[in-house]
Design a protein around this motif. Structure first.
Motif, PDB file in Angstrom:
ATOM      1  N   LEU A  49       0.825  -1.202   0.000  1.00  0.00           N
ATOM      2  CA  LEU A  49       0.000   0.000   0.000  1.00  0.00           C
ATOM      3  C   LEU A  49       0.868   1.263   0.000  1.00  0.00           C
ATOM      4  CD1 LEU A  49      -2.798   1.309   0.227  1.00  0.00           C
ATOM      5  CD2 LEU A  49      -2.623   1.099   2.705  1.00  0.00           C
ATOM      6  N   GLN A  50       1.978   1.205   0.758  1.00  0.00           N
ATOM      7  CA  GLN A  50       2.861   2.371   0.835  1.00  0.00           C
ATOM      8  C   GLN A  50       3.442   2.718  -0.539  1.00  0.00           C
ATOM      9  OE1 GLN A  50       2.851  -0.140   2.901  1.00  0.00           O
ATOM     10  NE2 GLN A  50       2.550   0.692   4.965  1.00  0.00           N
ATOM     11  N   HIS A  51       3.894   1.706  -1.287  1.00  0.00           N
ATOM     12  CA  HIS A  51       4.465   1.954  -2.614  1.00  0.00           C
ATOM     13  C   HIS A  51       3.382   2.378  -3.609  1.00  0.00           C
ATOM     14  CE1 HIS A  51       7.917  -0.365  -0.982  1.00  0.00           C
ATOM     15  NE2 HIS A  51       8.612   0.419  -1.779  1.00  0.00           N
ATOM     16  N   LEU A  52       2.181   1.842  -3.454  1.00  0.00           N
ATOM     17  CA  LEU A  52       1.081   2.232  -4.339  1.00  0.00           C
ATOM     18  C   LEU A  52       0.757   3.713  -4.176  1.00  0.00           C
ATOM     19  CD1 LEU A  52      -1.259   1.552  -6.294  1.00  0.00           C
ATOM     20  CD2 LEU A  52      -2.637   0.970  -4.291  1.00  0.00           C
ATOM     21  N   MET A  53       0.693   4.168  -2.922  1.00  0.00           N
ATOM     22  CA  MET A  53       0.375   5.574  -2.670  1.00  0.00           C
ATOM     23  C   MET A  53       1.443   6.501  -3.240  1.00  0.00           C
ATOM     24  SD  MET A  53      -2.513   5.376  -1.270  1.00  0.00           S
ATOM     25  CE  MET A  53      -2.727   7.096  -0.830  1.00  0.00           C
ATOM     26  N   CYS A  54       2.685   6.044  -3.257  1.00  0.00           N
ATOM     27  CA  CYS A  54       3.784   6.872  -3.759  1.00  0.00           C
ATOM     28  C   CYS A  54       3.734   7.045  -5.281  1.00  0.00           C
ATOM     29  CB  CYS A  54       5.131   6.278  -3.354  1.00  0.00           C
ATOM     30  SG  CYS A  54       5.463   6.431  -1.574  1.00  0.00           S
ATOM     31  N   LEU A  55       2.897   6.251  -5.966  1.00  0.00           N
ATOM     32  CA  LEU A  55       2.769   6.391  -7.419  1.00  0.00           C
ATOM     33  C   LEU A  55       1.898   7.585  -7.797  1.00  0.00           C
ATOM     34  CD1 LEU A  55       2.274   2.640  -8.480  1.00  0.00           C
ATOM     35  CD2 LEU A  55       4.356   4.008  -8.590  1.00  0.00           C
ATOM     36  N   PHE A  56       1.112   8.088  -6.852  1.00  0.00           N
ATOM     37  CA  PHE A  56       0.263   9.250  -7.129  1.00  0.00           C
ATOM     38  C   PHE A  56       1.102  10.530  -7.055  1.00  0.00           C
ATOM     39  CE2 PHE A  56      -2.706   6.006  -5.818  1.00  0.00           C
ATOM     40  CZ  PHE A  56      -3.811   6.220  -6.628  1.00  0.00           C
ATOM     41  N   LYS A  57       0.798  11.489  -7.932  1.00  0.00           N
ATOM     42  CA  LYS A  57       1.537  12.750  -7.948  1.00  0.00           C
ATOM     43  C   LYS A  57       1.232  13.578  -6.702  1.00  0.00           C
ATOM     44  CE  LYS A  57       1.952  13.117 -12.983  1.00  0.00           C
ATOM     45  NZ  LYS A  57       1.631  13.947 -14.180  1.00  0.00           N
ATOM     46  N   LYS A  58      -0.014  13.508  -6.259  1.00  0.00           N
ATOM     47  CA  LYS A  58      -0.420  14.262  -5.067  1.00  0.00           C
ATOM     48  C   LYS A  58      -1.171  13.337  -4.121  1.00  0.00           C
ATOM     49  CE  LYS A  58      -0.724  18.882  -7.164  1.00  0.00           C
ATOM     50  NZ  LYS A  58      -1.597  20.062  -7.386  1.00  0.00           N
ATOM     51  N   VAL A  59      -0.823  13.392  -2.859  1.00  0.00           N
ATOM     52  CA  VAL A  59      -1.475  12.567  -1.838  1.00  0.00           C
ATOM     53  C   VAL A  59      -1.875  13.465  -0.673  1.00  0.00           C
ATOM     54  CG1 VAL A  59      -1.231  10.634  -0.232  1.00  0.00           C
ATOM     55  CG2 VAL A  59      -0.107  10.548  -2.457  1.00  0.00           C
ATOM     56  N   SER A  60      -3.114  13.330  -0.222  1.00  0.00           N
ATOM     57  CA  SER A  60      -3.586  14.091   0.939  1.00  0.00           C
ATOM     58  C   SER A  60      -4.713  13.313   1.587  1.00  0.00           C
ATOM     59  CB  SER A  60      -4.066  15.486   0.533  1.00  0.00           C
ATOM     60  OG  SER A  60      -5.192  15.398  -0.330  1.00  0.00           O
ATOM     61  N   GLY A  61      -5.100  13.736   2.768  1.00  0.00           N
ATOM     62  CA  GLY A  61      -6.183  13.034   3.450  1.00  0.00           C
ATOM     63  C   GLY A  61      -6.657  13.806   4.657  1.00  0.00           C
ATOM     64  N   MET A  62      -7.772  13.352   5.211  1.00  0.00           N
ATOM     65  CA  MET A  62      -8.316  13.990   6.404  1.00  0.00           C
ATOM     66  C   MET A  62      -8.897  12.911   7.317  1.00  0.00           C
ATOM     67  SD  MET A  62     -11.303  16.904   6.760  1.00  0.00           S
ATOM     68  CE  MET A  62     -10.298  18.153   5.972  1.00  0.00           C
ATOM     69  N   THR A  63      -8.516  12.948   8.574  1.00  0.00           N
ATOM     70  CA  THR A  63      -9.021  12.001   9.559  1.00  0.00           C
ATOM     71  C   THR A  63      -8.900  12.602  10.946  1.00  0.00           C
ATOM     72  OG1 THR A  63      -8.642   9.836  10.599  1.00  0.00           O
ATOM     73  CG2 THR A  63      -6.753  10.892   9.597  1.00  0.00           C
ATOM     74  N   GLY A  64      -9.747  12.167  11.822  1.00  0.00           N
ATOM     75  CA  GLY A  64      -9.726  12.677  13.194  1.00  0.00           C
ATOM     76  C   GLY A  64      -8.655  12.041  14.059  1.00  0.00           C
ATOM     77  N   THR A  65      -7.946  11.044  13.521  1.00  0.00           N
ATOM     78  CA  THR A  65      -6.928  10.344  14.325  1.00  0.00           C
ATOM     79  C   THR A  65      -5.555  10.389  13.662  1.00  0.00           C
ATOM     80  OG1 THR A  65      -7.565   8.249  13.267  1.00  0.00           O
ATOM     81  CG2 THR A  65      -8.604   8.778  15.380  1.00  0.00           C
ATOM     82  N   ALA A  66      -5.305  11.419  12.855  1.00  0.00           N
ATOM     83  CA  ALA A  66      -4.044  11.499  12.107  1.00  0.00           C
ATOM     84  C   ALA A  66      -2.837  11.772  12.992  1.00  0.00           C
ATOM     85  CB  ALA A  66      -4.146  12.581  11.034  1.00  0.00           C
ATOM     86  N   VAL A  67      -3.035  12.473  14.103  1.00  0.00           N
ATOM     87  CA  VAL A  67      -1.903  12.865  14.951  1.00  0.00           C
ATOM     88  C   VAL A  67      -1.117  11.650  15.426  1.00  0.00           C
ATOM     89  CG1 VAL A  67      -1.260  13.951  17.133  1.00  0.00           C
ATOM     90  CG2 VAL A  67      -2.963  15.018  15.680  1.00  0.00           C
ATOM     91  N   LEU A  68      -1.821  10.567  15.750  1.00  0.00           N
ATOM     92  CA  LEU A  68      -1.149   9.363  16.244  1.00  0.00           C
ATOM     93  C   LEU A  68      -0.236   8.735  15.195  1.00  0.00           C
ATOM     94  CD1 LEU A  68      -4.136   7.727  18.165  1.00  0.00           C
ATOM     95  CD2 LEU A  68      -2.119   8.782  19.172  1.00  0.00           C
ATOM     96  N   ALA A  69      -0.526   8.995  13.911  1.00  0.00           N
ATOM     97  CA  ALA A  69       0.274   8.416  12.834  1.00  0.00           C
ATOM     98  C   ALA A  69       1.100   9.476  12.120  1.00  0.00           C
ATOM     99  CB  ALA A  69      -0.635   7.704  11.838  1.00  0.00           C
ATOM    100  N   ALA A  70       1.293  10.630  12.735  1.00  0.00           N
ATOM    101  CA  ALA A  70       2.006  11.741  12.095  1.00  0.00           C
ATOM    102  C   ALA A  70       3.419  11.356  11.676  1.00  0.00           C
ATOM    103  CB  ALA A  70       2.031  12.950  13.029  1.00  0.00           C
ATOM    104  N   GLN A  71       4.105  10.630  12.531  1.00  0.00           N
ATOM    105  CA  GLN A  71       5.486  10.221  12.221  1.00  0.00           C
ATOM    106  C   GLN A  71       5.522   9.266  11.027  1.00  0.00           C
ATOM    107  OE1 GLN A  71       7.515   8.378  15.520  1.00  0.00           O
ATOM    108  NE2 GLN A  71       9.479   8.261  14.462  1.00  0.00           N
ATOM    109  N   GLU A  72       4.553   8.358  10.970  1.00  0.00           N
ATOM    110  CA  GLU A  72       4.476   7.418   9.848  1.00  0.00           C
ATOM    111  C   GLU A  72       4.190   8.152   8.544  1.00  0.00           C
ATOM    112  OE1 GLU A  72       1.842   3.508   8.463  1.00  0.00           O
ATOM    113  OE2 GLU A  72       1.518   4.443  10.421  1.00  0.00           O
TER     114      GLU A  72
END
Length: 279
Positions: A49-72
């Protein structure tokens, strides 16, 4: 379901359509259950999944629990996490975990807690980790004469109807992760008077029957309560027989038990749980 074996996604609680177990396992189960054996699929290619997402020119998202995964997000996708303050402050009361020695003692305490809270009129949403656990707890509550609703992957077609009444005065709803994320539960009925009654009773109360290995899933369940500035509360019930404790170990947590099996001094376990959940 529908004369077919369907897999359930552990994190969403929903049926994973077109997903099959590999290496003949799915076919073996179909044969065991007397179902038509479907042709095995063939994997022609795979990508993380990580490599698949890197194929997109632009990646963004919105979630209420993003802070816990900020480092990732930063390390894998070079994405920075920005916190947008809520329109209204969250006034949810997150009560400390209650820890028990066995699952049986934990389930008994959950039933007693539900019975006590229901008398106040406060609606309750109980989040379980899988379909079997949701059905077992539902059966216990029915046996005790507590009226409740059950929502899991077996009756997901009734999701909208069950969620619509989950915030009603005195309602008790047992669910899997199906209702643990992206679900907005309205307090009371459609009329203002019912809404005010539920708010006065304390809003929606969340009970988690176990901690997940991902803290984000725990927070997503809590997030069903106290939305848009409404009142609400949450509490997790865990036992030393839960899946998470198989990884943590339970050494040193068995001292100081009450007659109900609840650990009197559970501060040590409370500190270990959030750390183990991670993100």
């Amino acid at each position: 379901k529908d004369n077919d074996i369907k897999l359930i996604d552990e994190f969403t609680g929903r049926i994973a359509e077109k997903r099959r177990w590999p290496d003949g396992m799915q076919s073996a189960l179909e044969s065991k259950e007397g179902l038509p054996i479907k042709r095995e699929g063939q994997t022609l290619g795979s990508i993380t999944l990580q490599h698949l997402m890197c194929l997109f020119k632009k990646v963004s998202g919105m979630t209420g629990t993003a802070v816990l995964a900020a480092q990732e997000f930063d390390q894998l996708y070079q994405l920075k996490t920005c916190v947008i303050p809520p329109r209204k402050p969250c006034i949810r009361i997150d009560k400390p975990d209650r820890v028990f020695s066995t699952k049986a003692e934990k389930n008994c305490a959950i039933c007693n807690e539900i019975s006590s809270i229901q008398l106040t009129g406060q609606p309750i949403l109980v989040g379980t980790s899988n379909v079997r656990e949701s059905e077992d707890l539902y059966a216990l509550l029915v046996e005790k004469g507590i009226e409740c609703y059950l929502l899991n992957a077996k009756n997901d077609e009734q999701e909208a109807q069950i969620i619509a009444q989950a915030g009603a005065l005195g309602a008790v709803t047992i669910c899997t992760n199906l209702a643990g994320r992206g679900t907005d539960i309205l307090l009371g009925e459609k009329d203002t008077a019912s809404n005010l009654q539920v708010k006065k009773a304390g809003g929606l109360h969340i009970i988690g029957t176990s901690r997940f290995e991902s803290r984000r899933i725990d927070d997503q369940l809590r997030g069903r309560a106290a939305r848009q500035g409404d009142p609400g509360s949450s509490q997790y019930f865990v036992s030393l027989e839960d899946k998470l404790f198989n990884h943590l170990g339970a050494d040193g947590l068995l001292s100081g038990k009450s007659d109900t099996g609840e650990l009197v001094s559970s501060a040590r376990s409370a500190k270990k749980l959030p750390t183990a959940s991670g993100y």
